[in-house]
Write a protein that holds these residues in place. Structure first.
Motif, mmCIF file in Angstrom:
data_model
loop_
_atom_site.group_PDB
_atom_site.id
_atom_site.type_symbol
_atom_site.label_atom_id
_atom_site.label_comp_id
_atom_site.label_asym_id
_atom_site.label_seq_id
_atom_site.Cartn_x
_atom_site.Cartn_y
_atom_site.Cartn_z
ATOM 1 N N GLN A 20 -7.508 1.495 -4.870
ATOM 2 C CA GLN A 20 -6.156 1.283 -4.371
ATOM 3 C C GLN A 20 -5.088 1.450 -5.445
ATOM 4 O O GLN A 20 -3.898 1.404 -5.147
ATOM 5 C CB GLN A 20 -6.047 -0.127 -3.766
ATOM 6 C CG GLN A 20 -6.951 -0.354 -2.584
ATOM 7 C CD GLN A 20 -6.609 0.552 -1.408
ATOM 8 O OE1 GLN A 20 -5.523 0.448 -0.848
ATOM 9 N NE2 GLN A 20 -7.516 1.441 -1.037
ATOM 10 N N ARG B 10 -3.093 6.883 2.162
ATOM 11 C CA ARG B 10 -3.606 7.232 3.490
ATOM 12 C C ARG B 10 -4.257 8.606 3.504
ATOM 13 O O ARG B 10 -5.043 8.913 4.403
ATOM 14 C CB ARG B 10 -2.469 7.192 4.512
ATOM 15 C CG ARG B 10 -1.763 5.846 4.618
ATOM 16 C CD ARG B 10 -0.537 5.944 5.499
ATOM 17 N NE ARG B 10 0.273 4.730 5.449
ATOM 18 C CZ ARG B 10 1.470 4.616 5.989
ATOM 19 N NH1 ARG B 10 2.009 5.648 6.629
ATOM 20 N NH2 ARG B 10 2.146 3.479 5.905
ATOM 21 N N ARG B 11 -3.918 9.431 2.533
ATOM 22 C CA ARG B 11 -4.491 10.772 2.457
ATOM 23 C C ARG B 11 -5.859 10.782 1.769
ATOM 24 O O ARG B 11 -6.535 11.803 1.754
ATOM 25 C CB ARG B 11 -3.541 11.709 1.696
ATOM 26 C CG ARG B 11 -2.165 11.876 2.328
ATOM 27 C CD ARG B 11 -1.293 12.764 1.459
ATOM 28 N NE ARG B 11 0.041 12.938 1.988
ATOM 29 C CZ ARG B 11 0.403 13.932 2.812
ATOM 30 N NH1 ARG B 11 -0.480 14.838 3.168
ATOM 31 N NH2 ARG B 11 1.644 14.017 3.257
ATOM 32 N N ARG C 187 0.833 -1.195 0.000
ATOM 33 C CA ARG C 187 0.000 0.000 0.000
ATOM 34 C C ARG C 187 0.871 1.250 0.000
ATOM 35 O O ARG C 187 1.685 1.450 0.884
ATOM 36 C CB ARG C 187 -0.919 -0.002 1.226
ATOM 37 C CG ARG C 187 -1.852 1.197 1.327
ATOM 38 C CD ARG C 187 -2.734 1.046 2.551
ATOM 39 N NE ARG C 187 -3.512 2.245 2.802
ATOM 40 C CZ ARG C 187 -4.684 2.507 2.239
ATOM 41 N NH1 ARG C 187 -5.202 1.649 1.387
ATOM 42 N NH2 ARG C 187 -5.357 3.608 2.528
ATOM 43 N N PRO D 110 -9.823 9.062 0.821
ATOM 44 C CA PRO D 110 -10.915 8.397 1.541
ATOM 45 C C PRO D 110 -10.703 6.890 1.609
ATOM 46 O O PRO D 110 -10.065 6.285 0.743
ATOM 47 C CB PRO D 110 -12.151 8.752 0.680
ATOM 48 C CG PRO D 110 -11.774 10.015 -0.019
ATOM 49 C CD PRO D 110 -10.294 9.911 -0.287
ATOM 50 N N ASP D 111 -11.269 6.267 2.647
ATOM 51 C CA ASP D 111 -11.071 4.835 2.858
ATOM 52 C C ASP D 111 -11.606 3.999 1.705
ATOM 53 O O ASP D 111 -11.108 2.898 1.451
ATOM 54 C CB ASP D 111 -11.744 4.404 4.166
ATOM 55 C CG ASP D 111 -11.055 5.010 5.384
ATOM 56 O OD1 ASP D 111 -9.869 5.370 5.266
ATOM 57 O OD2 ASP D 111 -11.710 5.124 6.434
ATOM 58 N N ASP D 112 -12.636 4.503 1.021
ATOM 59 C CA ASP D 112 -13.233 3.722 -0.063
ATOM 60 C C ASP D 112 -12.611 4.029 -1.420
ATOM 61 O O ASP D 112 -13.119 3.601 -2.451
ATOM 62 C CB ASP D 112 -14.746 3.976 -0.125
ATOM 63 C CG ASP D 112 -15.075 5.455 -0.362
ATOM 64 O OD1 ASP D 112 -14.153 6.292 -0.258
ATOM 65 O OD2 ASP D 112 -16.252 5.764 -0.627
#
Length: 259
Positions: free
Chosen positions: A170, A162-163, A157, A165-167
């Motif tokens: 990738q 990390r900056r 990753r 949104p979680d969704d």
């Protein structure tokens, strides 16, 4: 000339773990040597342990102030060129650190004779040390730039994710800079981050990709083909975007077999 050379920063990331220990060892050695030798007249102001305490706090405080000031200047005003930014940083560090060092000196050595510690003489010494450190930083950076690359452990990753949104997807296809805004382009979405382009590229260290231009980075997996526009190579990405390739980065892409 600026420090943000992509190859230099990639090499620096590869050596980060070992460099951290090296820098810590250098700082400890400097503290001990300063305590033994007593520069700037400190040899006559107390026993060895007192001088060691003085230089430990003095050197550690100086590093903390310098890192803080450089961190501020890295974000604002980030557009300043190195020849203009570096002198401002040195003056800012001197202005902030000198009164702190003066108070620490008076507290430890001359609690009753504050007026005997000349502010301007101390400021001149602090500025001289700042200039020497700046010169050393420049040459060390140049040395790192030309060091052979070592294999780097990669994670799954990228830190830049990390900056987001979680969704968020990738897979980053490309990065592009517009002023102080970095556009992060995914297959189905695009995000805008306020940060330096060089920092964004550094945080993509876990991904296999290339800088193609001073304002563009692309992931290897996103490259679908190439074309020529106005005599210059252009990368065509899987989402249809076209990214220019500057002369500076063309040799690296040719060596990788992309062009």
């Amino acid at each position: 000339m600026a420090f943000d050379f992509p190859l230099m920063r990639k090499a620096a990331l590869r050596l980060a773990a070992s460099e951290l220990g090296l820098y810590a060892a250098i700082v400890v050695v400097l503290m001990i040597v300063a305590a033994f030798s007593g520069p700037f007249g400190t040899y006559f102001h107390g026993p060895f342990l007192m001088r060691l305490l003085y230089w430990a706090v003095g050197i550690g405080g100086g590093i903390a102030v310098a890192r803080t000031v450089r961190g501020v200047f890295a974000r604002w005003p980030g557009a300043l060129s190195y020849p203009l930014r570096e002198p401002l940083i040195l003056l800012a560090v001197t202005a902030i650190y000198t009164p702190l060092l003066q108070l620490w000196t008076v507290f430890l050595f001359e609690a009753r004779t504050f007026e005997t510690v000349s502010f301007w003489q101390l400021a001149a010494k602090v500025l001289a040390v700042c200039i020497m450190v700046s010169v050393m930083r420049f040459f060390v950076s140049e040395l790192i730039k030309h060091m052979p690359a070592k294999p780097m452990h990669r994670t799954d990753r990228a830190r830049l994710l990390r900056r987001l949104p979680d969704d968020a997807d990738q897979t980053v296809l490309r990065l592009s800079a517009e002023g102080h805004i970095v556009h992060v382009v995914m297959a189905q979405a695009r995000y805008a981050l306020r940060m330096r382009f060089s920092d964004a590229v550094n945080e993509m260290d876990a991904a296999d990709g290339f800088c193609t231009h001073r304002s563009h980075w692309v992931a290897r997996v996103a490259i679908a083909g190439t074309k020529t526009c106005n005599g210059r190579p252009v990368l065509v990405l899987s989402n249809g975007d076209e990214v220019p390739v500057s002369r500076k980065y063309q040799p690296e892409l040719e060596a990788e077999g992309i062009l």
